[in-house]
Write a protein that holds these residues in place. Structure first.
Motif, PDB file in Angstrom:
ATOM      1  N   ASN B 203       0.756  -1.314   0.046  1.00  0.00           N
ATOM      2  CA  ASN B 203       0.003   0.163  -0.098  1.00  0.00           C
ATOM      3  C   ASN B 203       0.924   1.274   0.018  1.00  0.00           C
ATOM      4  O   ASN B 203       0.295   2.295  -0.386  1.00  0.00           O
ATOM      5  CB  ASN B 203      -0.952   0.008   1.303  1.00  0.00           C
ATOM      6  CG  ASN B 203      -2.134  -1.056   1.034  1.00  0.00           C
ATOM      7  OD1 ASN B 203      -2.827  -0.860   0.163  1.00  0.00           O
ATOM      8  ND2 ASN B 203      -2.223  -2.050   1.865  1.00  0.00           N
ATOM      9  N   LEU B 204       2.102   1.226   0.470  1.00  0.00           N
ATOM     10  CA  LEU B 204       2.979   2.465   0.493  1.00  0.00           C
ATOM     11  C   LEU B 204       3.549   2.737  -1.018  1.00  0.00           C
ATOM     12  O   LEU B 204       3.735   3.909  -1.258  1.00  0.00           O
ATOM     13  CB  LEU B 204       4.049   2.114   1.437  1.00  0.00           C
ATOM     14  CG  LEU B 204       3.758   2.305   2.997  1.00  0.00           C
ATOM     15  CD1 LEU B 204       4.789   2.559   3.947  1.00  0.00           C
ATOM     16  CD2 LEU B 204       2.982   4.070   3.002  1.00  0.00           C
ATOM     17  N   LEU B 205       4.303   1.554  -1.433  1.00  0.00           N
ATOM     18  CA  LEU B 205       4.997   1.869  -2.635  1.00  0.00           C
ATOM     19  C   LEU B 205       4.026   2.292  -4.147  1.00  0.00           C
ATOM     20  O   LEU B 205       2.914   1.468  -4.083  1.00  0.00           O
ATOM     21  CB  LEU B 205       5.776   0.546  -2.997  1.00  0.00           C
ATOM     22  CG  LEU B 205       7.058   0.544  -1.858  1.00  0.00           C
ATOM     23  CD1 LEU B 205       7.717  -0.941  -2.182  1.00  0.00           C
ATOM     24  CD2 LEU B 205       8.119   1.415  -2.217  1.00  0.00           C
ATOM     25  N   PRO B 206       4.794   2.945  -4.730  1.00  0.00           N
ATOM     26  CA  PRO B 206       3.925   3.206  -6.075  1.00  0.00           C
ATOM     27  C   PRO B 206       3.520   1.972  -6.834  1.00  0.00           C
ATOM     28  O   PRO B 206       4.656   1.000  -6.988  1.00  0.00           O
ATOM     29  CB  PRO B 206       4.636   4.094  -6.902  1.00  0.00           C
ATOM     30  CG  PRO B 206       5.890   4.496  -5.929  1.00  0.00           C
ATOM     31  CD  PRO B 206       5.981   3.448  -4.915  1.00  0.00           C
ATOM     32  N   HIS B 207       2.729   1.917  -7.565  1.00  0.00           N
ATOM     33  CA  HIS B 207       2.314   0.772  -8.411  1.00  0.00           C
ATOM     34  C   HIS B 207       2.386   0.977  -9.803  1.00  0.00           C
ATOM     35  O   HIS B 207       1.515   1.486 -10.353  1.00  0.00           O
ATOM     36  CB  HIS B 207       0.738   0.016  -8.131  1.00  0.00           C
ATOM     37  CG  HIS B 207       0.543  -0.353  -6.736  1.00  0.00           C
ATOM     38  ND1 HIS B 207       0.252  -1.826  -6.854  1.00  0.00           N
ATOM     39  CD2 HIS B 207       0.527   0.167  -5.498  1.00  0.00           C
ATOM     40  CE1 HIS B 207       0.289  -2.228  -5.241  1.00  0.00           C
ATOM     41  NE2 HIS B 207       0.540  -1.228  -4.527  1.00  0.00           N
ATOM     42  N   SER B 225     -10.138   1.622 -21.697  1.00  0.00           N
ATOM     43  CA  SER B 225     -11.185   2.726 -21.696  1.00  0.00           C
ATOM     44  C   SER B 225     -10.465   3.911 -21.174  1.00  0.00           C
ATOM     45  O   SER B 225      -9.518   4.053 -20.257  1.00  0.00           O
ATOM     46  CB  SER B 225     -12.297   2.395 -20.703  1.00  0.00           C
ATOM     47  OG  SER B 225     -11.841   2.396 -19.514  1.00  0.00           O
ATOM     48  N   TRP B 226     -10.698   5.092 -21.726  1.00  0.00           N
ATOM     49  CA  TRP B 226     -10.185   6.402 -21.441  1.00  0.00           C
ATOM     50  C   TRP B 226     -10.583   6.760 -20.074  1.00  0.00           C
ATOM     51  O   TRP B 226      -9.434   7.487 -19.450  1.00  0.00           O
ATOM     52  CB  TRP B 226     -10.666   7.400 -22.444  1.00  0.00           C
ATOM     53  CG  TRP B 226      -9.834   7.458 -23.714  1.00  0.00           C
ATOM     54  CD1 TRP B 226     -10.354   6.750 -24.811  1.00  0.00           C
ATOM     55  CD2 TRP B 226      -8.591   8.032 -23.906  1.00  0.00           C
ATOM     56  NE1 TRP B 226      -9.258   6.936 -25.803  1.00  0.00           N
ATOM     57  CE2 TRP B 226      -8.518   7.527 -25.423  1.00  0.00           C
ATOM     58  CE3 TRP B 226      -7.612   8.417 -23.237  1.00  0.00           C
ATOM     59  CZ2 TRP B 226      -6.941   7.679 -25.952  1.00  0.00           C
ATOM     60  CZ3 TRP B 226      -6.127   8.562 -23.991  1.00  0.00           C
ATOM     61  CH2 TRP B 226      -6.280   8.323 -25.185  1.00  0.00           C
ATOM     62  N   LYS B 227     -11.638   6.204 -19.547  1.00  0.00           N
ATOM     63  CA  LYS B 227     -11.951   6.501 -18.202  1.00  0.00           C
ATOM     64  C   LYS B 227     -10.933   5.933 -17.231  1.00  0.00           C
ATOM     65  O   LYS B 227     -10.374   6.641 -16.259  1.00  0.00           O
ATOM     66  CB  LYS B 227     -13.205   6.136 -17.968  1.00  0.00           C
ATOM     67  CG  LYS B 227     -13.857   6.407 -16.495  1.00  0.00           C
ATOM     68  CD  LYS B 227     -15.188   5.616 -16.462  1.00  0.00           C
ATOM     69  CE  LYS B 227     -15.565   5.639 -14.706  1.00  0.00           C
ATOM     70  NZ  LYS B 227     -16.684   4.805 -14.504  1.00  0.00           N
ATOM     71  N   MET B 228     -10.409   4.710 -17.555  1.00  0.00           N
ATOM     72  CA  MET B 228      -9.522   3.783 -16.536  1.00  0.00           C
ATOM     73  C   MET B 228      -8.165   4.865 -17.016  1.00  0.00           C
ATOM     74  O   MET B 228      -7.239   4.897 -15.873  1.00  0.00           O
ATOM     75  CB  MET B 228      -9.525   2.400 -16.961  1.00  0.00           C
ATOM     76  CG  MET B 228      -8.554   1.503 -16.233  1.00  0.00           C
ATOM     77  SD  MET B 228      -8.651   1.811 -14.597  1.00  0.00           S
ATOM     78  CE  MET B 228     -10.196   1.121 -14.040  1.00  0.00           C
ATOM     79  N   ALA B 233      -4.177   8.195 -14.508  1.00  0.00           N
ATOM     80  CA  ALA B 233      -3.102   9.087 -14.800  1.00  0.00           C
ATOM     81  C   ALA B 233      -3.247  10.204 -13.493  1.00  0.00           C
ATOM     82  O   ALA B 233      -2.145  10.720 -12.979  1.00  0.00           O
ATOM     83  CB  ALA B 233      -3.878  10.105 -15.984  1.00  0.00           C
ATOM     84  N   CYS B 234      -4.612  10.182 -12.793  1.00  0.00           N
ATOM     85  CA  CYS B 234      -4.790  10.922 -11.594  1.00  0.00           C
ATOM     86  C   CYS B 234      -3.999  10.304 -10.426  1.00  0.00           C
ATOM     87  O   CYS B 234      -3.343  11.043  -9.616  1.00  0.00           O
ATOM     88  CB  CYS B 234      -6.177  10.883 -11.339  1.00  0.00           C
ATOM     89  SG  CYS B 234      -7.220  11.855 -12.285  1.00  0.00           S
ATOM     90  N   TYR B 235      -3.847   9.005 -10.324  1.00  0.00           N
ATOM     91  CA  TYR B 235      -2.952   8.332  -9.376  1.00  0.00           C
ATOM     92  C   TYR B 235      -1.418   8.736  -9.622  1.00  0.00           C
ATOM     93  O   TYR B 235      -1.090   8.857  -8.555  1.00  0.00           O
ATOM     94  CB  TYR B 235      -3.364   6.814  -9.575  1.00  0.00           C
ATOM     95  CG  TYR B 235      -2.320   6.087  -8.873  1.00  0.00           C
ATOM     96  CD1 TYR B 235      -2.328   5.957  -7.505  1.00  0.00           C
ATOM     97  CD2 TYR B 235      -1.221   5.003  -9.430  1.00  0.00           C
ATOM     98  CE1 TYR B 235      -1.332   4.903  -6.833  1.00  0.00           C
ATOM     99  CE2 TYR B 235      -0.530   4.402  -8.696  1.00  0.00           C
ATOM    100  CZ  TYR B 235      -0.431   4.594  -7.254  1.00  0.00           C
ATOM    101  OH  TYR B 235       0.476   3.691  -6.455  1.00  0.00           O
ATOM    102  N   GLY B 236      -1.096   8.720 -10.792  1.00  0.00           N
ATOM    103  CA  GLY B 236       0.174   8.990 -11.197  1.00  0.00           C
ATOM    104  C   GLY B 236       0.632  10.262 -10.582  1.00  0.00           C
ATOM    105  O   GLY B 236       1.775  10.747 -10.151  1.00  0.00           O
TER     106      GLY B 236
END
Lengths: 311, 262
Positions: B203-207, B225-228, B233-236
């Motif tokens: 849960n700590l490290l980037p995926h 899907s562009w939604k995904m 992208a938001c997570y990044g």
């Protein structure tokens, strides 16, 4: 250094020209020393390079003598090539299943990240067919390059080339390479024999099965089921070819050889009896080997999704 | 913003002068040519392995480029003493970090774009194609991964020298690439404390696996899907902001000493 010297001699009114000359001489000496050092380094490097080249030649020879490690992969990667070979073999399997990785036991499967990764890289269990299966061949090729002594990879490559890709000519080349790399393997000869039978090259098949019988058990243990089953396959194919060539006595000898390995195989007993009575068997030899070849293909197809240790 | 862009442009000029990108591009081209010339038992029409290995090499090379250029920016400013005139100008430390990140991230992304163009060319030469929408998505997500990698390396370089920060960045990003996606598998065999540690790491490290579209591209599954893609992208961006904050906190009160320049 020059500054320090100047400061040191100033109180005593020294000869400036002499000091400068001394400095120039020292600089010249330093340059000479540097040049000599450079030459010495060059000679040393030459000696080292020569020694390394001699050592490498000896090593290469030793490797060639030892086993198949004489390949470039062997020299560059050492034993690491075996791990790479296994990885490429797995990749071939993954490609066949449309990129689906082997499913192993996981503590959880529904985390947010797993769901997102599943959307980005979908897991679809499909099987490639026809010409599409050619896409797995490069990985099998790389696997054989990394570990030429793994006969199973060669046999699988030959199977895919001869069945789905429809290139028995290339399958024959692969088996020839396998034979060169593993001259004592009876399995290569068994597969060559099957391939020749599929192509109705009976004479070549006969030679291959004879070679297989002569080489059996090779490096395998003779009392394992797999080794015994392979010998039985060699014997049955050889017996059927004898039958087709009207050599009944030789056929009976081969069939009795199978009974020595597997006494419970009653169909063999019946066939021996028929042959000994001089009657024509209900199924002709060519029909039997065609059925056997089809069954072999079906067995290999059925093994496509079986992976030990998987869920 | 102008100040950030100015710093980023100096990073570009410096990296172009040092020729790292050209070397990697030539290396990629050579490796791709070696792949294309591989004799696959005389069988033609196979292209997926070229796509797969080409994209893998693009990922590895861009990773190396991202870590190396990002981890050397701040330490080299300190080592050369140029950080003093730089910070004497009306530039905040946050702007300095931001400018360095923008420069390194943009150059790593530009290099990746060149890698993708080269791979597409080689794949077309072999008779294959890429789905263009999927390729665009893959590039966007790859670029976001590079953004995270660059800010991680910069965050470490705020308190470490170049070599140490590069090593640490490789360890963290390497773990994120290779270990984190396997943690559920490892946890299946772990119990007690080790299972808790693994869960914490998960849960700590980037995926980075959520940014990896190689499989979709190689096996021609079409675009996601562009939604995904937007969610990922938001997570990044979120992960980048977290490491940016860490970098700023570590750098904002850092004292520079001329005696420790080397």
């Amino acid at each position: 250094m020059a500054c320090i010297q100047k400061q040191a001699v100033l109180p005593g009114q020294p000869d400036v020209t002499a000091t400068e000359t001394g400095n120039t001489m020292k600089q010249t000496e330093a340059r000479d020393l540097s040049a000599i050092r450079g030459w010495l380094m060059l000679i040393l490097l030459g000696v080292i390079s020569f020694s390394v080249s001699c050592w490498l030649s000896v090593s290469t020879w030793t490797l060639q003598a030892a086993d198949n490690r004489s390949s470039i992969a062997g020299m560059l990667l050492g034993e690491g090539r075996l791990a790479l070979s296994g990885h490429f073999y797995e990749l071939a399997d993954e490609y066949f299943h449309g990129g689906l990785e082997h499913q192993t036991k996981e503590a959880f499967r529904d985390s947010l990240f797993q769901k997102a990764a599943g959307e980005i890289s979908p897991r679809r269990h499909i099987h490639l067919s026809g010409a599409e299966t050619s896409e797995i061949i490069p990985w099998l090729r790389l696997a054989t390059m990394m570990n030429p002594s793994n006969v199973t990879i060669y046999l699988d490559t030959a199977y895919w080339l001869s069945s789905e890709s429809g290139r028995p000519d290339l399958a024959e080349q692969v088996l020839l390479e396998a034979q060169v790399r593993n001259p004592s393997s009876y399995k290569v000869q068994l597969e060559r024999g099957r391939l020749f039978l599929q192509e109705k090259r009976i004479k070549d098949a006969k030679q291959a099965f004879n070679a297989g019988l002569a080489l059996w058990p090779g490096e395998d243990k003779p009392d394992t089921f797999e080794a015994k089953d392979d010998k039985a396959s060699l014997l049955i194919y050889r017996a059927l070819i004898h039958e087709a060539e009207e050599e009944r006595q030789e056929a009976i000898t081969c069939l009795k050889g199978i009974l020595n390995l597997f006494p419970e195989r009653t169909s063999i007993k019946d066939r021996i009896k028929t042959l000994e009575e001089g009657k024509e068997p209900s199924l002709l030899a060519s029909q039997v080997w065609s059925d056997m070849l089809k069954k072999d293909v079906q067995t290999k197809s059925g093994d496509r999704c079986k992976h030990p240790g998987e869920e | 913003m102008t100040r950030i862009l100015t710093i980023a442009s100096t990073v570009w000029m410096e990296i172009i002068r040092k020729k790292d990108v050209y070397v990697l591009l030539i290396l990629l081209g050579t490796l791709l040519m070696a792949l294309v010339s591989l004799n696959v038992f005389g069988l033609g029409g196979t292209v997926k392995y070229v796509k797969d290995l080409g994209l893998l090499m693009a990922l590895i090379f861009s990773w190396i480029l991202g870590v190396n250029i990002s981890s050397r920016e701040l330490p080299s400013e300190e080592a050369q003493g140029t950080v003093f005139p730089l910070l004497a100008k009306p530039i905040t430390r946050a702007e300095l970090i931001c400018g360095k990140w923008l420069g390194t991230w943009s150059i790593a992304s530009a290099a990746t774009l060149l890698f993708y163009i080269l791979i597409t060319g080689v794949v077309q030469f072999k008779g294959g194609t890429f789905n263009l929408a999927a390729l665009l998505q893959a590039f966007i997500l790859h670029s976001l991964t590079l953004g995270i990698i660059c800010i991680i390396a910069i965050a470490f370089s705020t308190r470490m020298n170049q070599d140490a920060s590069a090593a640490m960045a490789y360890v963290v990003t390497g773990t994120a690439f290779f270990v984190v996606p396997r943690i559920p598998e490892l946890m299946a065999q772990a119990t007690g404390f080790s299972a808790n540690v693994l869960f914490l790491l998960y849960n700590l490290l980037p995926h980075f696996e959520v940014f990896d579209m190689r499989k979709r591209l190689v096996h021609d599954f079409g675009p996601a899907s562009w939604k995904m893609v937007l969610i990922v992208a938001c997570y990044g961006v979120l992960i980048s902001l977290v490491f940016f904050l860490a970098a700023w906190l570590a750098y904002r009160n850092k004292r520079f000493s001329r005696g420790n320049l080397m």
